[in-house]
Motif scaffolding. Structure first.
Motif, PDB file in Angstrom:
ATOM      1  N   ALA A   1      -9.068  15.710 -37.485  1.00 35.63           N
ATOM      2  CA  ALA A   1      -8.048  15.123 -36.622  1.00 35.63           C
ATOM      3  C   ALA A   1      -6.860  16.068 -36.474  1.00 35.63           C
ATOM      4  CB  ALA A   1      -7.590  13.787 -37.213  1.00 35.63           C
ATOM      5  N   LYS A   2      -6.170  15.956 -35.339  1.00 31.25           N
ATOM      6  CA  LYS A   2      -5.044  16.836 -35.044  1.00 31.25           C
ATOM      7  C   LYS A   2      -3.726  16.074 -35.144  1.00 31.25           C
ATOM      8  CE  LYS A   2      -7.751  19.792 -31.978  1.00 31.25           C
ATOM      9  NZ  LYS A   2      -7.907  20.333 -30.600  1.00 31.25           N
ATOM     10  N   ILE A   3      -2.725  16.744 -35.724  1.00 32.60           N
ATOM     11  CA  ILE A   3      -1.402  16.149 -35.883  1.00 32.60           C
ATOM     12  C   ILE A   3      -0.543  16.513 -34.675  1.00 32.60           C
ATOM     13  CG2 ILE A   3       0.645  15.972 -37.331  1.00 32.60           C
ATOM     14  CD1 ILE A   3      -1.899  14.947 -38.643  1.00 32.60           C
ATOM     15  N   VAL A   4       0.047  15.526 -34.040  1.00 32.42           N
ATOM     16  CA  VAL A   4       0.979  15.759 -32.932  1.00 32.42           C
ATOM     17  C   VAL A   4       2.387  15.767 -33.499  1.00 32.42           C
ATOM     18  CG1 VAL A   4       1.817  14.935 -30.705  1.00 32.42           C
ATOM     19  CG2 VAL A   4      -0.583  14.585 -31.336  1.00 32.42           C
ATOM     20  N   GLU A   5       3.117  16.873 -33.256  1.00 32.54           N
ATOM     21  CA  GLU A   5       4.474  17.009 -33.783  1.00 32.54           C
ATOM     22  C   GLU A   5       5.510  16.764 -32.698  1.00 32.54           C
ATOM     23  OE1 GLU A   5       4.711  20.918 -35.362  1.00 32.54           O
ATOM     24  OE2 GLU A   5       3.525  20.473 -37.153  1.00 32.54           O
ATOM     25  N   LEU A   6       6.712  16.374 -33.127  1.00 29.19           N
ATOM     26  CA  LEU A   6       7.817  16.206 -32.183  1.00 29.19           C
ATOM     27  C   LEU A   6       8.151  17.568 -31.596  1.00 29.19           C
ATOM     28  CD1 LEU A   6       9.946  14.134 -31.077  1.00 29.19           C
ATOM     29  CD2 LEU A   6      11.502  15.055 -32.800  1.00 29.19           C
ATOM     30  N   PRO A   7       8.034  17.741 -30.263  1.00 28.38           N
ATOM     31  CA  PRO A   7       8.234  19.054 -29.661  1.00 28.38           C
ATOM     32  C   PRO A   7       9.707  19.348 -29.367  1.00 28.38           C
ATOM     33  CG  PRO A   7       7.615  17.496 -27.980  1.00 28.38           C
ATOM     34  CD  PRO A   7       7.615  16.723 -29.281  1.00 28.38           C
ATOM     35  N   ARG A   8      10.005  20.635 -29.176  1.00 28.44           N
ATOM     36  CA  ARG A   8      11.333  21.036 -28.725  1.00 28.44           C
ATOM     37  C   ARG A   8      11.320  21.022 -27.197  1.00 28.44           C
ATOM     38  NH1 ARG A   8      15.497  23.767 -31.021  1.00 28.44           N
ATOM     39  NH2 ARG A   8      14.223  24.289 -32.831  1.00 28.44           N
ATOM     40  N   LEU A   9      12.089  20.124 -26.588  1.00 22.70           N
ATOM     41  CA  LEU A   9      12.063  19.944 -25.146  1.00 22.70           C
ATOM     42  C   LEU A   9      13.288  20.502 -24.441  1.00 22.70           C
ATOM     43  CD1 LEU A   9      10.592  16.330 -24.973  1.00 22.70           C
ATOM     44  CD2 LEU A   9       9.400  18.493 -24.669  1.00 22.70           C
ATOM     45  N   SER A  10      14.236  21.053 -25.199  1.00 20.85           N
ATOM     46  CA  SER A  10      15.380  21.741 -24.591  1.00 20.85           C
ATOM     47  C   SER A  10      15.843  22.832 -25.540  1.00 20.85           C
ATOM     48  CB  SER A  10      16.529  20.756 -24.312  1.00 20.85           C
ATOM     49  OG  SER A  10      17.193  20.392 -25.512  1.00 20.85           O
ATOM     50  N   ASP A  11      16.577  23.802 -24.998  1.00 26.47           N
ATOM     51  CA  ASP A  11      16.978  24.946 -25.808  1.00 26.47           C
ATOM     52  C   ASP A  11      17.948  24.587 -26.926  1.00 26.47           C
ATOM     53  OD1 ASP A  11      18.871  24.272 -23.938  1.00 26.47           O
ATOM     54  OD2 ASP A  11      19.523  26.325 -23.551  1.00 26.47           O
ATOM     55  N   THR A  12      18.667  23.475 -26.788  1.00 34.91           N
ATOM     56  CA  THR A  12      19.641  23.078 -27.812  1.00 34.91           C
ATOM     57  C   THR A  12      19.170  21.900 -28.658  1.00 34.91           C
ATOM     58  OG1 THR A  12      20.753  21.656 -26.201  1.00 34.91           O
ATOM     59  CG2 THR A  12      21.590  23.902 -26.431  1.00 34.91           C
TER      60      THR A  12
ATOM     61  N   THR B   1      16.205  12.010 -21.341  1.00 39.22           N
ATOM     62  CA  THR B   1      14.961  11.434 -21.837  1.00 39.22           C
ATOM     63  C   THR B   1      13.822  12.106 -21.083  1.00 39.22           C
ATOM     64  OG1 THR B   1      16.023   9.327 -22.349  1.00 39.22           O
ATOM     65  CG2 THR B   1      13.623   9.321 -22.129  1.00 39.22           C
ATOM     66  N   MET B   2      12.966  12.815 -21.811  1.00 39.80           N
ATOM     67  CA  MET B   2      11.924  13.643 -21.204  1.00 39.80           C
ATOM     68  C   MET B   2      10.550  13.018 -21.433  1.00 39.80           C
ATOM     69  SD  MET B   2      14.103  16.007 -20.376  1.00 39.80           S
ATOM     70  CE  MET B   2      12.989  17.229 -19.723  1.00 39.80           C
ATOM     71  N   GLU B   3       9.664  13.240 -20.473  1.00 34.30           N
ATOM     72  CA  GLU B   3       8.277  12.796 -20.616  1.00 34.30           C
ATOM     73  C   GLU B   3       7.498  13.827 -21.425  1.00 34.30           C
ATOM     74  OE1 GLU B   3       6.855  12.205 -16.656  1.00 34.30           O
ATOM     75  OE2 GLU B   3       7.774  10.216 -16.474  1.00 34.30           O
ATOM     76  N   PHE B   4       6.690  13.356 -22.369  1.00 30.26           N
ATOM     77  CA  PHE B   4       5.908  14.243 -23.238  1.00 30.26           C
ATOM     78  C   PHE B   4       4.423  14.017 -22.974  1.00 30.26           C
ATOM     79  CE2 PHE B   4       4.084  14.862 -27.689  1.00 30.26           C
ATOM     80  CZ  PHE B   4       3.850  16.213 -27.474  1.00 30.26           C
ATOM     81  N   GLU B   5       3.757  15.086 -22.544  1.00 29.53           N
ATOM     82  CA  GLU B   5       2.330  15.017 -22.245  1.00 29.53           C
ATOM     83  C   GLU B   5       1.533  15.638 -23.382  1.00 29.53           C
ATOM     84  OE1 GLU B   5       1.974  17.042 -18.546  1.00 29.53           O
ATOM     85  OE2 GLU B   5       2.917  15.430 -17.377  1.00 29.53           O
ATOM     86  N   SER B   6       0.391  15.053 -23.680  1.00 31.42           N
ATOM     87  CA  SER B   6      -0.430  15.505 -24.800  1.00 31.42           C
ATOM     88  C   SER B   6      -1.040  16.881 -24.524  1.00 31.42           C
ATOM     89  CB  SER B   6      -1.546  14.492 -25.070  1.00 31.42           C
ATOM     90  OG  SER B   6      -2.388  14.962 -26.098  1.00 31.42           O
ATOM     91  N   PHE B   7      -1.033  17.716 -25.555  1.00 26.66           N
ATOM     92  CA  PHE B   7      -1.669  19.023 -25.461  1.00 26.66           C
ATOM     93  C   PHE B   7      -3.160  18.949 -25.801  1.00 26.66           C
ATOM     94  CE2 PHE B   7       2.794  20.036 -26.693  1.00 26.66           C
ATOM     95  CZ  PHE B   7       3.165  20.659 -25.516  1.00 26.66           C
ATOM     96  N   ASP B   8      -3.577  17.829 -26.381  1.00 27.66           N
ATOM     97  CA  ASP B   8      -4.965  17.689 -26.843  1.00 27.66           C
ATOM     98  C   ASP B   8      -5.569  16.389 -26.313  1.00 27.66           C
ATOM     99  OD1 ASP B   8      -5.039  20.034 -28.735  1.00 27.66           O
ATOM    100  OD2 ASP B   8      -3.434  18.873 -29.682  1.00 27.66           O
ATOM    101  N   ALA B   9      -6.892  16.298 -26.418  1.00 24.92           N
ATOM    102  CA  ALA B   9      -7.607  15.075 -26.046  1.00 24.92           C
ATOM    103  C   ALA B   9      -8.168  14.415 -27.294  1.00 24.92           C
ATOM    104  CB  ALA B   9      -8.734  15.403 -25.068  1.00 24.92           C
TER     105      ALA B   9
END
Length: 446
Positions: free
Chosen positions: A2-13, A45-53
């Motif tokens: 199984a793959k772990i989904v991490e909280l991504p960095r969605l802005s430079d700050t 508030t940003m939309e987060f799309e999955s990198f994996d299936a």
């Protein structure tokens, strides 16, 4: 595995984030590129799309909880895969996920300790019948005050006496066998409040109420801590940094806006696009920055860096605070294009629909509070820039022109400058160029 989904960095700050809303549930099938969550960052508030299936085996992060970048928020994989093994293999994420649920258990076991209070009721109940068991006649008030031992009183009377700060021994009981009851305590409390030499009034009023000097009751409202959004936290952090690190100085000028007002009225009927006074200010700023590149600069810690491009930040007020969408290459745009882009960025910014790159990379910022009726103010420089322009309202002002008193449209602008980047004369020349462009606005359209 199984793959772990991490909280991504969605802005430079962005340093931490909050899951504003999950768009999937445990057991759902997820495709690569599918929207799975909305994440609140420091800017929007940003939309987060999955990198994996895969299938959502577990959601690790509840909505509304603040987390650091890289924190595991979900597990994707095939049905039946071992989630705990995946978390353990992930390292620190798995180590923190498991104990988090068990942590509250010791607190839950400790919770029953305050049980002494219920035990007090039987004690008081047992004490109450004591007078009737004693054949002696009830003691007089004077004898009761001096008598040793427990005062006969109902549980409610005891509680009221504690709240009002009244000693039971000072009250004459009117209940059976001299027992102190509720009405006795209330009468004593009322007497204390009315007596001129009474004990402190605050002790004789209910909790949450104070008395002023005249004895009038005043409701006391408690302070309320406000939970900060990610945007508000970022504003607090960056503005503290700006005030601590950037040596600000301020320059204010008054602009004759008569011709600018007339031009805007003409443009309303000449072109379909809406043009605001702020659009004229943005255009003047972009042209003035091209003339004065020393203002389109910043301090990098060692030296002054002059920007090659003019990217204008436009401060926009939103419910949570402030965002700064960026009009890129503003000096290369005409008035209509600049106005349309600024309007679009502002609307999408208020709806939290901006991409991170649309809110970063500004070289100079314009903040306009004129629409709120503010005549003049000073703004705080954004870290990474060397100046910010604060624009006030256009107001009818008594002026003297060619010796004649009249009324003119005037607007104040205040330039906040980083003294490491420029001196007063540099900022003054920039404002003089801007003032000239706004007072002769047709020159900007040529």
């Amino acid at each position: 595995m199984a793959k772990i989904v991490e909280l991504p960095r969605l802005s430079d700050t962005m340093e931490e984030g909050v899951i504003a809303k999950w768009h999937v549930a445990e057991g759902d099938k997820v495709k690569r590129g599918q929207l799975i969550a909305e994440i609140e960052t420091d800017k929007a508030t940003m939309e987060f799309e999955s990198f994996d299936a895969g299938v959502v085996l577990r959601l690790l992060a509840p909505e509304g909880e603040t987390m650091a970048i890289g924190t595991p928020i979900a597990v994707l994989g095939k049905p039946g895969e071992d989630v705990e093994a995946a978390l353990a293999a992930h390292g620190s994420g798995g180590a923190t996920a498991a104990p988090a649920e068990a942590a509250p258990e010791p607190a839950a076991k400790a919770a029953p300790e305050p049980a002494p209070e219920p035990a007090a009721a039987p004690t008081e109940a047992a004490a109450a019948p004591a007078p009737s068991a004693t054949p002696a006649p009830p003691a007089s008030p004077a004898e009761g005050d001096r008598a040793p031992g427990r005062i006969a009183a109902s549980p409610l009377a005891r509680r009221l006496a504690r709240e009002h700060g009244i000693e039971l021994s000072s009250i004459t009981g009117s209940g059976p066998h001299g027992r102190v009851i509720k009405t006795d305590v209330e009468a004593a409390a009322a007497g204390r409040a009315a007596a001129p030499g009474a004990a402190p009034a605050a002790a004789s009023v209910p909790a949450g109420v104070e008395l002023d000097a005249s004895g009038r009751p005043l409701l006391v409202r408690p302070d309320e801590p406000v939970k900060l959004s990610q945007m508000r936290k970022a504003i607090a952090r960056r503005m503290s940094q700006a005030n601590a690190e950037i040596p600000h100085f301020y320059l204010t000028t008054v602009v004759d806006m008569d011709r600018a007002v007339a031009l805007r009225d003409q443009l309303k009927s000449a072109i379909e696009a809406k043009v605001s006074f702020n659009d004229l200010v943005l255009m003047a700023a972009s042209r003035a920055l091209r003339v004065h590149p020393e203002v389109n600069a910043y301090w990098d810690g060692q030296t002054v860096v002059r920007r090659g491009n003019v990217h204008l930040g436009v401060a926009v007020a939103v419910d949570e605070g402030l965002i700064v969408p960026v009009v890129r290459h503003a000096d290369q745009k005409g008035l209509r294009e600049l106005a349309e882009q600024a309007r679009d960025l502002g609307l999408r910014g208020r709806d939290k629909k901006l991409a991170p790159q649309e809110m970063s990379g500004s070289t100079f910022t314009v903040s306009n509070l004129g629409m709120f009726g503010i005549d003049e103010f000073s703004a705080v420089i954004n870290p990474g820039e060397g100046a910010i322009l604060a624009v006030g309202a256009i107001a009818d002002t008594v002026v003297v022109v060619d010796g004649q008193v009249g009324v003119g449209k005037r607007m104040k602008m205040t330039l906040a400058c980083d003294h490491r980047v420029m001196d007063g004369a540099t900022g003054a020349k920039f404002l003089a160029t801007m003032r000239g462009l706004l007072e002769q606005p047709l020159a900007m359209l040529a």
